[in-house]
Design an enzyme around this catalytic site. Sequence first.
Site, PDB file in Angstrom:
ATOM      1  N   GLU A 228       0.887  -1.172   0.000  1.00  0.00           N
ATOM      2  CA  GLU A 228       0.000   0.000   0.000  1.00  0.00           C
ATOM      3  C   GLU A 228       0.919   1.215   0.000  1.00  0.00           C
ATOM      4  O   GLU A 228       1.483   1.571   1.038  1.00  0.00           O
ATOM      5  CB  GLU A 228      -0.906  -0.014   1.242  1.00  0.00           C
ATOM      6  CG  GLU A 228      -1.784  -1.246   1.371  1.00  0.00           C
ATOM      7  CD  GLU A 228      -2.904  -1.275   0.333  1.00  0.00           C
ATOM      8  OE1 GLU A 228      -3.248  -0.199  -0.188  1.00  0.00           O
ATOM      9  OE2 GLU A 228      -3.422  -2.370   0.040  1.00  0.00           O
ATOM     10  N   CYS A 262      -2.020   9.562   2.261  1.00  0.00           N
ATOM     11  CA  CYS A 262      -1.404   9.184   0.992  1.00  0.00           C
ATOM     12  C   CYS A 262      -2.339   9.378  -0.189  1.00  0.00           C
ATOM     13  O   CYS A 262      -1.914   9.509  -1.305  1.00  0.00           O
ATOM     14  CB  CYS A 262      -0.924   7.748   1.053  1.00  0.00           C
ATOM     15  SG  CYS A 262      -2.249   6.600   1.301  1.00  0.00           S
TER      16      CYS A 262
HETATM   17  N1  LIG Z   1      -1.348   3.414   0.297  1.00  0.00           N
HETATM   18  C1  LIG Z   1      -1.519   3.625   1.580  1.00  0.00           C
HETATM   19  O1  LIG Z   1      -2.437   3.097   2.193  1.00  0.00           O
HETATM   20  C2  LIG Z   1      -0.592   4.521   2.345  1.00  0.00           C
HETATM   21  C3  LIG Z   1       0.654   4.919   1.868  1.00  0.00           C
HETATM   22  N2  LIG Z   1       1.445   5.746   2.615  1.00  0.00           N
HETATM   23  C4  LIG Z   1       2.729   6.213   2.082  1.00  0.00           C
HETATM   24  O2  LIG Z   1       3.723   6.075   3.088  1.00  0.00           O
HETATM   25  C5  LIG Z   1       4.658   7.134   3.050  1.00  0.00           C
HETATM   26  C6  LIG Z   1       4.761   7.803   4.381  1.00  0.00           C
HETATM   27  O3  LIG Z   1       4.858   6.872   5.435  1.00  0.00           O
HETATM   28  P1  LIG Z   1       6.267   6.528   6.103  1.00  0.00           P
HETATM   29  O4  LIG Z   1       5.990   5.960   7.440  1.00  0.00           O
HETATM   30  O5  LIG Z   1       7.187   7.690   6.008  1.00  0.00           O
HETATM   31  O6  LIG Z   1       6.797   5.411   5.105  1.00  0.00           O
HETATM   32  P2  LIG Z   1       8.181   4.650   5.104  1.00  0.00           P
HETATM   33  O7  LIG Z   1       8.177   3.856   3.854  1.00  0.00           O
HETATM   34  O8  LIG Z   1       9.324   5.536   5.390  1.00  0.00           O
HETATM   35  O9  LIG Z   1       8.086   3.665   6.384  1.00  0.00           O
HETATM   36  C7  LIG Z   1       7.142   2.634   6.448  1.00  0.00           C
HETATM   37  C8  LIG Z   1       7.696   1.525   7.328  1.00  0.00           C
HETATM   38  O10 LIG Z   1       8.890   0.994   6.782  1.00  0.00           O
HETATM   39  C9  LIG Z   1       9.953   1.008   7.719  1.00  0.00           C
HETATM   40  N3  LIG Z   1      11.177   1.401   7.015  1.00  0.00           N
HETATM   41  C10 LIG Z   1      11.587   2.652   6.708  1.00  0.00           C
HETATM   42  N4  LIG Z   1      12.748   2.618   6.002  1.00  0.00           N
HETATM   43  C11 LIG Z   1      13.060   1.311   5.855  1.00  0.00           C
HETATM   44  C12 LIG Z   1      14.131   0.616   5.207  1.00  0.00           C
HETATM   45  N5  LIG Z   1      15.099   1.273   4.560  1.00  0.00           N
HETATM   46  N6  LIG Z   1      14.141  -0.726   5.238  1.00  0.00           N
HETATM   47  C13 LIG Z   1      13.155  -1.400   5.874  1.00  0.00           C
HETATM   48  N7  LIG Z   1      12.109  -0.790   6.516  1.00  0.00           N
HETATM   49  C14 LIG Z   1      12.077   0.542   6.506  1.00  0.00           C
HETATM   50  C15 LIG Z   1       9.537   2.028   8.750  1.00  0.00           C
HETATM   51  O11 LIG Z   1      10.082   1.695  10.005  1.00  0.00           O
HETATM   52  C16 LIG Z   1       8.030   1.966   8.736  1.00  0.00           C
HETATM   53  O12 LIG Z   1       7.543   0.993   9.640  1.00  0.00           O
HETATM   54  C17 LIG Z   1       4.162   8.079   1.974  1.00  0.00           C
HETATM   55  O13 LIG Z   1       4.881   7.837   0.790  1.00  0.00           O
HETATM   56  C18 LIG Z   1       2.710   7.680   1.811  1.00  0.00           C
HETATM   57  O14 LIG Z   1       2.206   7.990   0.550  1.00  0.00           O
HETATM   58  C19 LIG Z   1       1.060   6.154   3.850  1.00  0.00           C
HETATM   59  C20 LIG Z   1      -0.139   5.797   4.349  1.00  0.00           C
HETATM   60  C21 LIG Z   1      -1.073   4.986   3.645  1.00  0.00           C
HETATM   61  C1  LIG Z   2     -27.428   9.658   5.049  1.00  0.00           C
HETATM   62  C2  LIG Z   2     -28.201   9.693   6.320  1.00  0.00           C
HETATM   63  C3  LIG Z   2     -27.843  10.475   7.380  1.00  0.00           C
HETATM   64  C4  LIG Z   2     -26.653  11.303   7.362  1.00  0.00           C
HETATM   65  C5  LIG Z   2     -25.392  10.829   7.315  1.00  0.00           C
HETATM   66  C6  LIG Z   2     -24.201  11.651   7.290  1.00  0.00           C
HETATM   67  C7  LIG Z   2     -24.344  13.114   7.430  1.00  0.00           C
HETATM   68  C8  LIG Z   2     -22.995  11.110   7.116  1.00  0.00           C
HETATM   69  C9  LIG Z   2     -21.734  11.830   7.028  1.00  0.00           C
HETATM   70  C10 LIG Z   2     -20.593  11.134   7.017  1.00  0.00           C
HETATM   71  C11 LIG Z   2     -19.282  11.749   6.882  1.00  0.00           C
HETATM   72  C12 LIG Z   2     -19.152  13.144   6.477  1.00  0.00           C
HETATM   73  C13 LIG Z   2     -18.218  10.982   7.126  1.00  0.00           C
HETATM   74  C14 LIG Z   2     -16.833  11.363   6.941  1.00  0.00           C
HETATM   75  C15 LIG Z   2     -15.896  10.470   7.236  1.00  0.00           C
HETATM   76  C16 LIG Z   2     -14.506  10.671   6.983  1.00  0.00           C
HETATM   77  C17 LIG Z   2     -13.608   9.745   7.308  1.00  0.00           C
HETATM   78  C18 LIG Z   2     -14.007   8.555   8.056  1.00  0.00           C
HETATM   79  C19 LIG Z   2     -12.229   9.904   6.907  1.00  0.00           C
HETATM   80  C20 LIG Z   2     -11.370   8.887   6.988  1.00  0.00           C
HETATM   81  C21 LIG Z   2     -10.002   9.032   6.552  1.00  0.00           C
HETATM   82  C22 LIG Z   2      -9.145   8.013   6.581  1.00  0.00           C
HETATM   83  C23 LIG Z   2      -9.474   6.729   7.169  1.00  0.00           C
HETATM   84  C24 LIG Z   2      -7.827   8.180   6.058  1.00  0.00           C
HETATM   85  C25 LIG Z   2      -7.041   7.156   5.758  1.00  0.00           C
HETATM   86  C26 LIG Z   2      -5.771   7.388   5.202  1.00  0.00           C
HETATM   87  C27 LIG Z   2      -5.083   6.530   4.460  1.00  0.00           C
HETATM   88  C28 LIG Z   2      -5.476   5.160   4.160  1.00  0.00           C
HETATM   89  C29 LIG Z   2      -3.866   6.981   3.794  1.00  0.00           C
HETATM   90  O1  LIG Z   2      -3.069   7.775   4.292  1.00  0.00           O
HETATM   91  O2  LIG Z   2      -3.686   6.495   2.732  1.00  0.00           O
HETATM   92  C30 LIG Z   2     -28.653  10.515   8.625  1.00  0.00           C
HETATM   93  C31 LIG Z   2     -28.815  11.950   9.079  1.00  0.00           C
HETATM   94  C32 LIG Z   2     -27.925   9.753   9.691  1.00  0.00           C
HETATM   95  C33 LIG Z   2     -30.052   9.953   8.429  1.00  0.00           C
HETATM   96  C34 LIG Z   2     -30.017   8.666   7.707  1.00  0.00           C
HETATM   97  C35 LIG Z   2     -29.424   8.831   6.332  1.00  0.00           C
END
Ligand SMILES: NC(=O)C1=CN([C@@H]2O[C@H](COP(=O)(O)OP(=O)(O)OC[C@H]3O[C@@H](n4cnc5c(N)ncnc54)[C@H](O)[C@@H]3O)[C@@H](O)[C@H]2O)C=CC1
Ligand SMILES: CC1=C(/C=C/C(C)=C/C=C/C(C)=C/C=C/C=C(C)/C=C/C=C(C)/C=C/C=C(\C)C(=O)O)C(C)(C)CCC1
Length: 538
Positions: A228, A262
């Site tokens: 990921e 990310c």
């Molecule tokens: N696709 C997805 O769900 C997500 C992707 N990301 C990506 O992750 C990055 C940011 O997170 P970071 O924690 O900085 O990532 P990172 O890749 O630096 O670290 C991730 C893990 O790898 C380990 N690590 C770091 N360098 C390493 C190495 N040389 N060899 C072995 N293990 C190592 C770290 O200890 C950590 O547990 C961003 O590029 C972001 O886009 C972040 C969150 C979600």
């Molecule tokens: C539809 C009905 C109702 C109303 C419902 C409402 C107003 C729902 C609103 C929901 C909202 C705005 C939810 C927003 C959620 C945002 C979230 C959980 C964000 C999450 C972000 C994450 C997990 C990020 C992850 C990051 C990752 C993986 C990354 O770095 O890659 C009523 C009023 C209840 C009536 C019924 C119908």
Amino acid sequence: MATSKVTIPEFQTTPVDAIPGIAATARNTFKTHKTKDIQWRLVQLRKLYWAFEDFKPQMLEALQRDLHKSQFESLLTEVDWVKNDCMFMIQHLETFAKSEKLKAPHVPITHSLMNLHIRKEPMGTVLIIGPYNYPIQLLLAPMVGAIAAGCTVVIKPSELTPNCAMVIKQVIEERMDPDAYAVVNGAIPETNALMNEKWDKVFFTGSAQVGTIIAKKAAETLTPVCLELGGKNPAFVTKNANLALAARRLLWSKTMNAGQVCMSQNYVLIEREVVDTFIQQLHNSMKEMFPNGAKASPDLARIVNKRHFQRLKKMLDETNGKIVMGGSMDESELYIEPTAVLVNSTHDTMMMEESFGPIFSIYPVDSLDEALGIADGVHRTPLSLFSFGSKTENMKVLNEMTSGGATLNDAYFHGSVNTVPFGGVGDSGWGAYRGKASFDCFTHCRTVADTPGWADRLIRVRYMPFSFSEMRLLQRLTEVKPNFDRNGTITRGFGYWLGLIFGLGGRSAKGSNNTIDRGTSSSEVELCSNNAQQSSQQ
Ligand SMILES: NC(=O)C1=CN([C@@H]2O[C@H](COP(=O)(O)OP(=O)(O)OC[C@H]3O[C@@H](n4cnc5c(N)ncnc54)[C@H](O)[C@@H]3O)[C@@H](O)[C@H]2O)C=CC1
Ligand SMILES: CC1=C(/C=C/C(C)=C/C=C/C(C)=C/C=C/C=C(C)/C=C/C=C(C)/C=C/C=C(\C)C(=O)O)C(C)(C)CCC1
């Protein structure tokens, strides 16, 4: 709720020489088969649910200390998120884990006696490595999938969020089966020691750079990986978009977790004639979200550490663009104001590097076609994309550019739902998880045939000496005549016209009278999704 009275042990790395023993315990426990029992798995998931409830104050405090994450965000995207994951799995595990009987159209009539079915088997002992931005969710949500699948698990939290790492260790060690689940804390040496062990799957969330190291190491032992990774995610805004809505939602994406997400946008490709209005709307949204300024807001998280602060500052220092919103920062607090930079070159730092913070660029274009061309050049397979335009324009974006996931008329809403599949494509990630996909991610779909002894006479055809008369019978039973010619054109045979005349046909163009219709698209059987996923990715 979070309180400074909560005590969190000081960060300690796991001794490198203890790691082989930790991995061996997990492997040996898997061999006892105890994790295969569905009721046992359910008990583990229930324990994890209650651990999250009971350790909530420690988790909220740890998130506050590591990332200055507000309680609201911490509950929504970390603590409640994982609790909801546990509940979803608890409710559906028995259904997911059931063997699937294979029948027509997947099984030809000649093989219908062989009781073909798919057993859902745990992959084995798995390693999950997490990043810093959602230090609890992005480690524990995959772990819920692995527990549900019946695997034993070792997790490695990010060392950049040491308080969360220690709370996670405490949760797992105090509440979960110590023979089946373990936490290793540390950085590169500890991760390298873990990667020297043999795993049945490695699940990695983090940067593409480290993902490459992990994938290469895993390839040495042909260990499957789920990656990921990050991406340079585009947002498309056309003159037909609701600009106020687009500005508010794209700003939201850069305020949640201070943009350390990310899947948030790296850059906005926007039609030139609406750039000024869009920037004005960004300012309006900033005022609505932060009436006393962003720095004073108790809701806005901080950058995780000085290194990442400096990385983001450098992107802003080196841009040739113009800051049109925000721009202030304070290193002593690791604070960076949500910032937009107007740029005019894809060689700008703000276009070339992954932001992974509260800053993004705005790039004016003359048409959606030009925008699609630029996005294709910046990153052909981003983790997500967002399109704000007319229905036709949004469909054009979806049709002409791929991404791990996509949201129309909003920022990353497709990734804000804990029960729908989430993952990248190409170099933004391999494999998906969340919801049923989390169970599938750690499950081996094992096809099993059970041929009854009494059927041996019926299936004699396979034995030597071969008999062509028996083969002709087999061909009559199994052969499907094509309904297309050598140019790939559908042929409309007698059956088609007969059907059309009597109002029965026209639905599908059948070529010949002899066609055996086994169905083509829909299936009554839900085939295990992991098989397809594995083969398409490895
Ligand atoms: N696709 C997805 O769900 C997500 C992707 N990301 C990506 O992750 C990055 C940011 O997170 P970071 O924690 O900085 O990532 P990172 O890749 O630096 O670290 C991730 C893990 O790898 C380990 N690590 C770091 N360098 C390493 C190495 N040389 N060899 C072995 N293990 C190592 C770290 O200890 C950590 O547990 C961003 O590029 C972001 O886009 C972040 C969150 C979600
Ligand atoms: C539809 C009905 C109702 C109303 C419902 C409402 C107003 C729902 C609103 C929901 C909202 C705005 C939810 C927003 C959620 C945002 C979230 C959980 C964000 C999450 C972000 C994450 C997990 C990020 C992850 C990051 C990752 C993986 C990354 O770095 O890659 C009523 C009023 C209840 C009536 C019924 C119908």
